[in-house]
Design a protein around this motif. Structure first.
Motif, PDB file in Angstrom:
ATOM      1  N   THR A  84     -12.129   2.892   3.934  1.00  0.00           N
ATOM      2  CA  THR A  84     -12.690   1.955   4.918  1.00  0.00           C
ATOM      3  C   THR A  84     -13.760   2.481   5.462  1.00  0.00           C
ATOM      4  O   THR A  84     -13.948   3.852   5.488  1.00  0.00           O
ATOM      5  CB  THR A  84     -11.666   1.618   5.977  1.00  0.00           C
ATOM      6  OG1 THR A  84     -11.375   2.767   6.602  1.00  0.00           O
ATOM      7  CG2 THR A  84     -10.336   1.087   5.471  1.00  0.00           C
ATOM      8  N   LYS A 110      -8.385   6.115   3.739  1.00  0.00           N
ATOM      9  CA  LYS A 110      -8.099   5.542   2.324  1.00  0.00           C
ATOM     10  C   LYS A 110      -7.066   4.528   2.499  1.00  0.00           C
ATOM     11  O   LYS A 110      -5.975   4.869   2.950  1.00  0.00           O
ATOM     12  CB  LYS A 110      -7.555   6.620   1.457  1.00  0.00           C
ATOM     13  CG  LYS A 110      -8.810   7.627   0.974  1.00  0.00           C
ATOM     14  CD  LYS A 110      -8.404   8.531  -0.098  1.00  0.00           C
ATOM     15  CE  LYS A 110      -9.434   9.402  -0.979  1.00  0.00           C
ATOM     16  NZ  LYS A 110     -10.769   9.091  -0.168  1.00  0.00           N
ATOM     17  N   GLN A 111      -7.168   3.408   1.861  1.00  0.00           N
ATOM     18  CA  GLN A 111      -6.344   2.263   1.825  1.00  0.00           C
ATOM     19  C   GLN A 111      -5.743   2.109   0.103  1.00  0.00           C
ATOM     20  O   GLN A 111      -6.923   1.641  -0.511  1.00  0.00           O
ATOM     21  CB  GLN A 111      -6.857   1.072   2.368  1.00  0.00           C
ATOM     22  CG  GLN A 111      -6.529   0.869   3.768  1.00  0.00           C
ATOM     23  CD  GLN A 111      -7.278  -0.113   4.500  1.00  0.00           C
ATOM     24  OE1 GLN A 111      -7.968  -0.922   3.979  1.00  0.00           O
ATOM     25  NE2 GLN A 111      -6.744  -0.548   5.629  1.00  0.00           N
ATOM     26  N   ARG A 112      -4.586   2.074  -0.088  1.00  0.00           N
ATOM     27  CA  ARG A 112      -4.328   1.686  -1.323  1.00  0.00           C
ATOM     28  C   ARG A 112      -3.693   0.140  -1.567  1.00  0.00           C
ATOM     29  O   ARG A 112      -2.887  -0.168  -0.657  1.00  0.00           O
ATOM     30  CB  ARG A 112      -3.190   2.659  -1.707  1.00  0.00           C
ATOM     31  CG  ARG A 112      -2.828   2.678  -3.338  1.00  0.00           C
ATOM     32  CD  ARG A 112      -1.815   3.584  -3.727  1.00  0.00           C
ATOM     33  NE  ARG A 112      -1.497   4.014  -5.039  1.00  0.00           N
ATOM     34  CZ  ARG A 112      -0.681   4.615  -5.708  1.00  0.00           C
ATOM     35  NH1 ARG A 112      -0.180   5.301  -4.909  1.00  0.00           N
ATOM     36  NH2 ARG A 112      -0.551   4.569  -6.832  1.00  0.00           N
ATOM     37  N   THR A 113      -4.093  -0.584  -2.513  1.00  0.00           N
ATOM     38  CA  THR A 113      -3.417  -1.639  -2.634  1.00  0.00           C
ATOM     39  C   THR A 113      -2.998  -1.829  -3.967  1.00  0.00           C
ATOM     40  O   THR A 113      -3.749  -1.496  -4.978  1.00  0.00           O
ATOM     41  CB  THR A 113      -4.834  -2.763  -2.665  1.00  0.00           C
ATOM     42  OG1 THR A 113      -5.531  -2.692  -1.286  1.00  0.00           O
ATOM     43  CG2 THR A 113      -4.035  -4.061  -2.642  1.00  0.00           C
ATOM     44  N   GLY A 150       0.754  -1.161   0.005  1.00  0.00           N
ATOM     45  CA  GLY A 150       0.098   0.043  -0.083  1.00  0.00           C
ATOM     46  C   GLY A 150       0.970   1.188   0.072  1.00  0.00           C
ATOM     47  O   GLY A 150       0.479   2.237  -0.272  1.00  0.00           O
ATOM     48  N   THR A 204      -7.665   2.158  -4.663  1.00  0.00           N
ATOM     49  CA  THR A 204      -7.667   2.888  -3.522  1.00  0.00           C
ATOM     50  C   THR A 204      -9.085   2.590  -3.066  1.00  0.00           C
ATOM     51  O   THR A 204     -10.230   3.066  -3.690  1.00  0.00           O
ATOM     52  CB  THR A 204      -7.405   4.364  -3.510  1.00  0.00           C
ATOM     53  OG1 THR A 204      -6.269   4.427  -3.846  1.00  0.00           O
ATOM     54  CG2 THR A 204      -7.501   4.898  -2.196  1.00  0.00           C
TER      55      THR A 204
END
Length: 440
Positions: A138, A143-146, A72, A135
């Motif tokens: 949750t 914001k969570q980027r993978t 991430g 992105t």
């Protein structure tokens, strides 16, 4: 009455050639910083199968094998061209040895340097080489980027795994058995490029098969595709290997500043005037001792390293065992301070228990050696034999708290972070500690 007094003390940079890093994050890449020089990160990892793993009966052939690296975040340039290489290990990584988890672990001990790598891939942190980059937000609005980087491996590796299964299903009964008999693990390193470090938090080996299942005609003639995943989970070992160029050695010699640099770079060591405090205040009660380390603002650079947010103060003699034994601070021989951006310092507000602890240890030590703690020459003799008794080390750490704000875990900080601190071996750069005491 309550009084204050102040004492000078000296600091110096301490080269941390290796740190204990039992972590589920793997670091990959190379980055040359104008101040700290070259840093490279590579890692060895094992994959595991679920207990009593089964391949289904109808599989006919392996049609694809890959490793996926999931991350991430990364440090440095997002589009920089890099190249990685994957080798298989020919020796099982020993779990019982502490040295496995130090970043000086040598991958050469676990793979055959003369062997042929099973994969080579050109990549950049983001862009066309990645197979996924999304992105999500949750429920709490974070914001969570993978980002997923997929590395294609030869089908022969899949055949090897499948053949081992047909040979003996016991090999797939437990993770240990799988690692020992089927696949010992991989070594992944960066072979070309400079400017990016990936912080990989997910790693898996994926096998894709063709399978024949029964169609409506009742015959096994319908072709489907099946996938199986072998994860590098918390239960198995990922061991990070870090190395730094010679620049760190030069910086550590700088007499006018000290440094903090992670991962596995430089710590700051302080020598406290504990014997002096004892001699002048042995009839007094020590109520408080404050000490502060001030950070210089860094020169602007293109990719600024972060500022370490937490630092641990720990006695020099405990600087390794503290992490190996998974300890948390006791506010007697170990303390935590968080970075204050308002005054650019790391402040430890009450380390009086440390001073008292060291004084008591020294008194007992001198007495046990047949000396008298009140006699200066007996004290000096003991000090010479125990040179680290009054030294502490300041180490950048990652601190994890629970919902009650209690610290539950402290580990070496492995992110690309640094700070230049006031101090150094030059006698003009002494720092001051303040003591508060009551005289009776």
């Amino acid at each position: 009455p309550a009084n204050t007094d102040s004492y000078e003390f000296t600091t110096k940079s301490l080269l941390a050639d290796s740190v204990y890093a039992r972590t589920s994050t793997a670091y990959l890449g190379r980055y040359t910083d104008e101040q700290f020089g070259e840093f490279t990160a590579d890692f060895i990892a094992q994959f595991t199968c679920m207990d009593n793993f089964k391949f289904e009966e109808e599989l006919t052939k392996v049609i694809g094998v890959n490793i996926s690296l999931q991350y991430g975040s990364f440090f440095g340039d997002s589009l920089n061209a890099m190249r990685l290489q994957v080798d298989t290990l020919d020796k099982v990584i020993p779990e019982k040895e502490l040295s496995t988890f130090y970043t000086s672990v040598d991958p050469k001990d676990y793979y055959n340097e003369k062997g042929k790598p099973i994969a080579v891939k050109a990549y950049s942190a983001v862009g066309p080489s990645t197979s996924k980059d999304e992105t999500t937000t949750t429920s709490s609005g974070v914001k969570q980027r993978t980002i997923i980087q997929t590395i294609k491996l030869p089908n022969s590796l899949g055949d090897h795994i499948f053949n081992k299964y047909k040979e003996n299903k016991e090999y797939f009964k437990t993770p240990e058995s799988f690692i020992k008999n089927v696949l010992k693990g991989v070594y992944i390193r960066c072979t070309h490029g400079d400017g990016t470090i990936l912080y990989i938090d997910g790693l898996s080996l994926n096998l894709n098969f063709e399978a024949l299942i029964e169609s409506s005609s009742g015959k096994r003639d319908s072709l489907v595709y099946k996938s199986y995943f072998f994860g590098a989970t918390k239960e198995v070992i990922q061991a990070n290997h870090f190395s730094n160029g010679n620049r760190l050695e030069e910086l550590a010699q700088d007499p006018d500043h000290t440094y903090l640099k992670s991962p596995a770079g430089i710590f700051t060591e302080a020598t406290f005037p504990i014997a002096e405090i004892y001699n002048e205040h042995k009839r007094d009660t020590l109520n408080g001792v404050n000490v502060s380390f001030t950070r210089y603002n860094e020169k602007e650079s293109k990719y600024k390293m972060g500022i370490p947010q937490y630092v641990l103060m720990v006695r020099k003699k405990d600087m390794f065992s503290f992490f190996e034994e998974n300890k948390i601070i006791d506010n007697k021989t170990s303390f935590l301070s968080s970075y204050s951006s308002s005054n650019n310092t790391y402040t430890f507000t009450n380390i009086a228990p440390l001073i008292t602890y060291c004084i008591e240890e020294r008194k007992k030590g001198i007495t046990a050696a047949g000396g008298d703690p009140e006699k200066e020459e007996d004290g000096k003799k003991w000090d010479a034999k125990n040179p680290d008794w009054n030294r502490v080390v300041i180490i950048p750490v990652k601190a994890v708290s629970n919902s009650n704000n209690e610290i539950v875990e402290i580990s070496n900080n492995l992110g690309m972070e640094s700070a230049m601190l006031k101090g150094g071996t030059n006698p003009e750069n002494k720092l001051k500690m303040q003591i508060f005491y009551t005289t009776f």
